[in-house]
Design a protein around this motif. Structure first.
Motif, mmCIF file in Angstrom:
data_model
loop_
_atom_site.group_PDB
_atom_site.id
_atom_site.type_symbol
_atom_site.label_atom_id
_atom_site.label_comp_id
_atom_site.label_asym_id
_atom_site.label_seq_id
_atom_site.Cartn_x
_atom_site.Cartn_y
_atom_site.Cartn_z
ATOM 1 N N ASP A 146 -26.085 24.221 -62.583
ATOM 2 C CA ASP A 146 -26.906 25.328 -62.103
ATOM 3 C C ASP A 146 -27.641 24.947 -60.816
ATOM 4 O O ASP A 146 -28.851 25.122 -60.678
ATOM 5 N N SER A 147 -26.892 24.407 -59.876
ATOM 6 C CA SER A 147 -27.456 23.970 -58.595
ATOM 7 C C SER A 147 -27.273 25.054 -57.537
ATOM 8 O O SER A 147 -26.463 25.960 -57.693
ATOM 9 N N ASP A 148 -28.030 24.922 -56.446
ATOM 10 C CA ASP A 148 -27.885 25.847 -55.327
ATOM 11 C C ASP A 148 -26.564 25.620 -54.598
ATOM 12 O O ASP A 148 -25.892 26.557 -54.189
ATOM 13 N N ILE A 149 -26.221 24.350 -54.419
ATOM 14 C CA ILE A 149 -25.021 23.932 -53.698
ATOM 15 C C ILE A 149 -24.262 22.968 -54.603
ATOM 16 O O ILE A 149 -24.873 22.169 -55.309
ATOM 17 N N ALA A 150 -22.942 23.029 -54.555
ATOM 18 C CA ALA A 150 -22.125 22.049 -55.279
ATOM 19 C C ALA A 150 -20.963 21.642 -54.385
ATOM 20 O O ALA A 150 -20.495 22.427 -53.556
ATOM 21 N N ALA A 151 -20.524 20.416 -54.576
ATOM 22 C CA ALA A 151 -19.427 19.904 -53.763
ATOM 23 C C ALA A 151 -18.500 19.064 -54.623
ATOM 24 O O ALA A 151 -18.898 18.556 -55.679
ATOM 25 N N SER A 152 -17.258 18.923 -54.155
ATOM 26 C CA SER A 152 -16.274 18.162 -54.919
ATOM 27 C C SER A 152 -15.372 17.365 -54.002
ATOM 28 O O SER A 152 -15.226 17.671 -52.818
ATOM 29 N N VAL A 153 -14.747 16.363 -54.602
ATOM 30 C CA VAL A 153 -13.760 15.543 -53.901
ATOM 31 C C VAL A 153 -12.662 15.166 -54.883
ATOM 32 O O VAL A 153 -12.940 14.791 -56.021
ATOM 33 N N THR A 154 -11.426 15.306 -54.447
ATOM 34 C CA THR A 154 -10.275 14.909 -55.249
ATOM 35 C C THR A 154 -9.215 14.373 -54.293
ATOM 36 O O THR A 154 -9.010 14.930 -53.213
ATOM 37 N N GLY A 155 -8.585 13.266 -54.667
ATOM 38 C CA GLY A 155 -7.607 12.698 -53.753
ATOM 39 C C GLY A 155 -6.849 11.531 -54.338
ATOM 40 O O GLY A 155 -7.016 11.180 -55.505
ATOM 41 N N ILE A 156 -6.030 10.935 -53.494
ATOM 42 C CA ILE A 156 -5.220 9.779 -53.872
ATOM 43 C C ILE A 156 -5.691 8.597 -53.028
ATOM 44 O O ILE A 156 -5.407 8.528 -51.827
ATOM 45 N N ALA A 157 -6.427 7.686 -53.673
ATOM 46 C CA ALA A 157 -7.012 6.553 -52.955
ATOM 47 C C ALA A 157 -6.068 5.358 -52.859
ATOM 48 O O ALA A 157 -6.289 4.462 -52.054
ATOM 49 N N GLY A 158 -5.030 5.339 -53.686
ATOM 50 C CA GLY A 158 -4.046 4.263 -53.617
ATOM 51 C C GLY A 158 -4.454 3.018 -54.373
ATOM 52 O O GLY A 158 -5.468 3.029 -55.064
ATOM 53 N N PRO A 159 -3.704 1.973 -54.291
ATOM 54 C CA PRO A 159 -2.535 1.852 -53.413
ATOM 55 C C PRO A 159 -1.309 2.615 -53.924
ATOM 56 O O PRO A 159 -0.413 2.925 -53.152
ATOM 57 N N GLY A 160 -1.267 2.962 -55.201
ATOM 58 C CA GLY A 160 -0.149 3.739 -55.735
ATOM 59 C C GLY A 160 -0.549 5.188 -55.908
ATOM 60 O O GLY A 160 -1.641 5.603 -55.549
ATOM 61 N N GLY A 161 0.361 5.965 -56.473
ATOM 62 C CA GLY A 161 0.063 7.346 -56.814
ATOM 63 C C GLY A 161 0.467 8.369 -55.780
ATOM 64 O O GLY A 161 0.460 9.559 -56.045
ATOM 65 N N GLY A 162 0.827 7.918 -54.596
ATOM 66 C CA GLY A 162 1.223 8.853 -53.556
ATOM 67 C C GLY A 162 2.659 9.318 -53.717
ATOM 68 O O GLY A 162 3.453 8.687 -54.415
ATOM 69 N N THR A 163 2.960 10.430 -53.097
ATOM 70 C CA THR A 163 4.323 10.969 -53.061
ATOM 71 C C THR A 163 4.632 11.334 -51.613
ATOM 72 O O THR A 163 3.715 11.374 -50.782
ATOM 73 N N PRO A 164 5.896 11.636 -51.301
ATOM 74 C CA PRO A 164 6.191 12.070 -49.924
ATOM 75 C C PRO A 164 5.392 13.318 -49.522
ATOM 76 O O PRO A 164 4.979 13.441 -48.371
ATOM 77 N N ILE A 165 5.157 14.215 -50.468
ATOM 78 C CA ILE A 165 4.410 15.443 -50.175
ATOM 79 C C ILE A 165 2.907 15.176 -50.097
ATOM 80 O O ILE A 165 2.206 15.738 -49.262
ATOM 81 N N LYS A 166 2.417 14.327 -51.003
ATOM 82 C CA LYS A 166 0.989 13.968 -51.034
ATOM 83 C C LYS A 166 0.882 12.441 -51.012
ATOM 84 O O LYS A 166 0.750 11.795 -52.042
#
Length: 157
Positions: free
Chosen positions: A91-111
């Motif tokens: 119940d905040s005024d502002i909210a923010a998010s982050v999602t990603g692939i930091a590695g070293p694995g987990g990546g794909t050619p598309i992502k």
């Protein structure tokens, strides 16, 4: 004096009497940790959901299973739903998010490793950004955190 993005964000939140919440995935609480280094952070920072798994994104932030299935955990759609979920959860005024692939694995050619999405919302307006970062896991996580801190600061003006 060097520019300190965290101090600048805290100053703006305090001046505008706004509260902030976060949903962090690939940064694992790094942003929350930087905010809570400041004494009295509870005046502006309400909390963070570190939702590393898809299951936790669904359970705690109400990210739709369909969003995760169709777009993936690392997507603009998921980042926006994570931010909206954090806003509702805390119940905040502002909210923010982050999602990603930091590695070293987990990546794909598309992502590939370094693909990160960040989002900020006030419930009426939502902004989202796609980042392509490089470096070590630590460098990608720190760059993602820094980018989101700057994005929140610019969003609130």
């Amino acid at each position: 004096m060097m520019f300190d993005p965290v101090s600048d964000l805290i100053k703006k939140l305090t001046e505008k009497k706004l509260t902030l919440s976060l949903a962090e995935s690939c940064t694992g609480g790094l942003i929350s940790s930087s905010l809570t280094e400041t004494a009295g952070a509870s005046e502006f920072f309400l909390g963070c959901a570190v939702t590393y798994s898809n299951r936790s994104k669904e359970k705690f932030l109400n990210v739709l299973n369909g969003t995760l299935t169709v777009n993936g955990a690392v997507s603009a759609e998921t980042a926006k739903e994570m931010a909206a979920g954090a806003k509702t959860l805390f119940d905040s005024d502002i909210a923010a998010s982050v999602t990603g692939i930091a590695g070293p694995g987990g990546g794909t050619p598309i992502k590939p490793v370094g693909t990160v999405f960040i989002a900020v919302t006030d419930g009426k307006r939502t902004e989202c950004m796609h980042l392509t970062l490089s470096g070590s896991r630590k460098e990608i996580r720190e760059a993602a955190a820094g980018n989101l801190i700057r994005m929140i600061t610019e969003f609130i003006g």
